[in-house]
Design a protein around this motif. Structure first.
Motif, PDB file in Angstrom:
ATOM      1  N   LYS A  27       0.869  -1.168   0.000  1.00  0.00           N
ATOM      2  CA  LYS A  27       0.000   0.000   0.000  1.00  0.00           C
ATOM      3  C   LYS A  27       0.902   1.212   0.000  1.00  0.00           C
ATOM      4  O   LYS A  27       1.895   1.252   0.687  1.00  0.00           O
ATOM      5  CB  LYS A  27      -0.894  -0.008   1.236  1.00  0.00           C
ATOM      6  N   ASP A  29       0.821   5.665  -0.038  1.00  0.00           N
ATOM      7  CA  ASP A  29       0.022   6.873  -0.124  1.00  0.00           C
ATOM      8  C   ASP A  29       0.537   7.671  -1.314  1.00  0.00           C
ATOM      9  O   ASP A  29       1.462   7.273  -1.980  1.00  0.00           O
ATOM     10  CB  ASP A  29       0.021   7.662   1.193  1.00  0.00           C
ATOM     11  N   SER A  30      -0.071   8.796  -1.591  1.00  0.00           N
ATOM     12  CA  SER A  30       0.277   9.531  -2.797  1.00  0.00           C
ATOM     13  C   SER A  30       1.581  10.295  -2.666  1.00  0.00           C
ATOM     14  O   SER A  30       2.059  10.866  -3.633  1.00  0.00           O
ATOM     15  CB  SER A  30      -0.850  10.503  -3.155  1.00  0.00           C
ATOM     16  N   THR A  31       2.189  10.300  -1.482  1.00  0.00           N
ATOM     17  CA  THR A  31       3.458  10.979  -1.304  1.00  0.00           C
ATOM     18  C   THR A  31       4.546  10.207  -2.031  1.00  0.00           C
ATOM     19  O   THR A  31       4.742   9.030  -1.812  1.00  0.00           O
ATOM     20  CB  THR A  31       3.818  11.043   0.205  1.00  0.00           C
ATOM     21  N   GLU A  92      -0.798   8.579   6.933  1.00  0.00           N
ATOM     22  CA  GLU A  92      -2.182   9.042   6.832  1.00  0.00           C
ATOM     23  C   GLU A  92      -2.995   8.307   5.772  1.00  0.00           C
ATOM     24  O   GLU A  92      -4.147   7.965   5.990  1.00  0.00           O
ATOM     25  CB  GLU A  92      -2.171  10.546   6.527  1.00  0.00           C
ATOM     26  N   LYS A  93      -2.413   8.055   4.620  1.00  0.00           N
ATOM     27  CA  LYS A  93      -3.189   7.452   3.534  1.00  0.00           C
ATOM     28  C   LYS A  93      -3.049   5.936   3.443  1.00  0.00           C
ATOM     29  O   LYS A  93      -3.717   5.313   2.641  1.00  0.00           O
ATOM     30  CB  LYS A  93      -2.805   8.097   2.204  1.00  0.00           C
ATOM     31  N   GLY A  95      -3.754   3.872   5.973  1.00  0.00           N
ATOM     32  CA  GLY A  95      -4.886   3.293   6.689  1.00  0.00           C
ATOM     33  C   GLY A  95      -4.391   2.408   7.810  1.00  0.00           C
ATOM     34  O   GLY A  95      -3.951   2.893   8.820  1.00  0.00           O
ATOM     35  N   ASP A 191       5.156   5.617   4.590  1.00  0.00           N
ATOM     36  CA  ASP A 191       4.502   6.148   3.395  1.00  0.00           C
ATOM     37  C   ASP A 191       4.047   5.005   2.497  1.00  0.00           C
ATOM     38  O   ASP A 191       3.068   5.123   1.784  1.00  0.00           O
ATOM     39  CB  ASP A 191       5.459   7.055   2.614  1.00  0.00           C
TER      40      ASP A 191
END
Length: 196
Positions: A27, A29-31, A92-93, A95, A191
């Motif tokens: 997984k 995140d968009s970073t 954060e993204k 989950g 991340d």
């Protein structure tokens, strides 16, 4: 510091459900990962130089020994032995981490974070404990789980009062040796990750 200081302690320091064609989960995140990301390191290598890595992006690989039962937002990666452990918090993204991370090799890319505990933080934790507002993370309603206590160099069997006394003693020792009146606890804010 976070709303509940003890949550900040749990380096405490904090999964997912997508499968790749080779059967591993990951997984992101968009970073995007920063260009200064270091090569994949072992948990022992990261722990040996955490203070110089604060704020930097790292990649670390280790066996996941535990996942937080309260939402799966934290995992713990083991180094060469079970006394070398670092907490990884889901960014954060991300989950939360999936339960199948436990006992698997996990590759994490994230930022090294330092959390500090000083006398003011201890007093706030004690007040929250008295008011029963301290966030609970332990398996039996305790303020921290055994894996988190171990990652912070504490005895998981110690009571809340014993842990606060231990913090104060360690702060006094650090003040005498280094002139710093706080304790530093390090974790990684993930991340992205991959279960190998």
């Amino acid at each position: 510091m976070r709303k509940t200081i003890y949550a900040a302690l749990l380096l405490s320091v904090a999964g997912l459900m997508s499968l790749t064609s080779c059967g591993s989960s990951s997984k992101t995140d968009s970073t995007s990962v920063a260009a200064d990301t270091v090569a994949v390191s072992s948990v022992d290598d990261i722990l040996a130089k955490t203070d110089s890595l604060v704020g930097k992006t790292v990649q670390v690989e280790g066996v996941c020994t535990h996942i937080c039962q309260h939402g799966g937002k934290k995992i713990f990666l083991m180094g060469s032995d079970d006394n070398s452990t670092i907490r990884v918090d889901a960014g954060e993204k991300i989950g939360s981490f999936p339960k199948d991370a436990v006992n698997s090799v996990v590759l994490v890319t994230g930022t090294v974070v330092e959390e500090r505990i000083d006398e003011a933080a201890i007093l706030q934790m004690e007040e929250q404990y008295k008011q029963a507002t301290l966030e609970k993370h332990g398996e039996q309603g305790e303020a921290s789980c055994a894996a988190d206590s171990k990652a912070m160099g504490e005895n998981p069997a110690d009571s809340f009062a014993q842990r606060m006394e231990s913090f104060r003693n360690k702060i006094a020792e650090r003040q005498a040796k280094e002139g710093k009146n706080y304790l530093s606890f390090y974790s990684i804010r993930a991340d992205k990750y991959e279960i190998k």
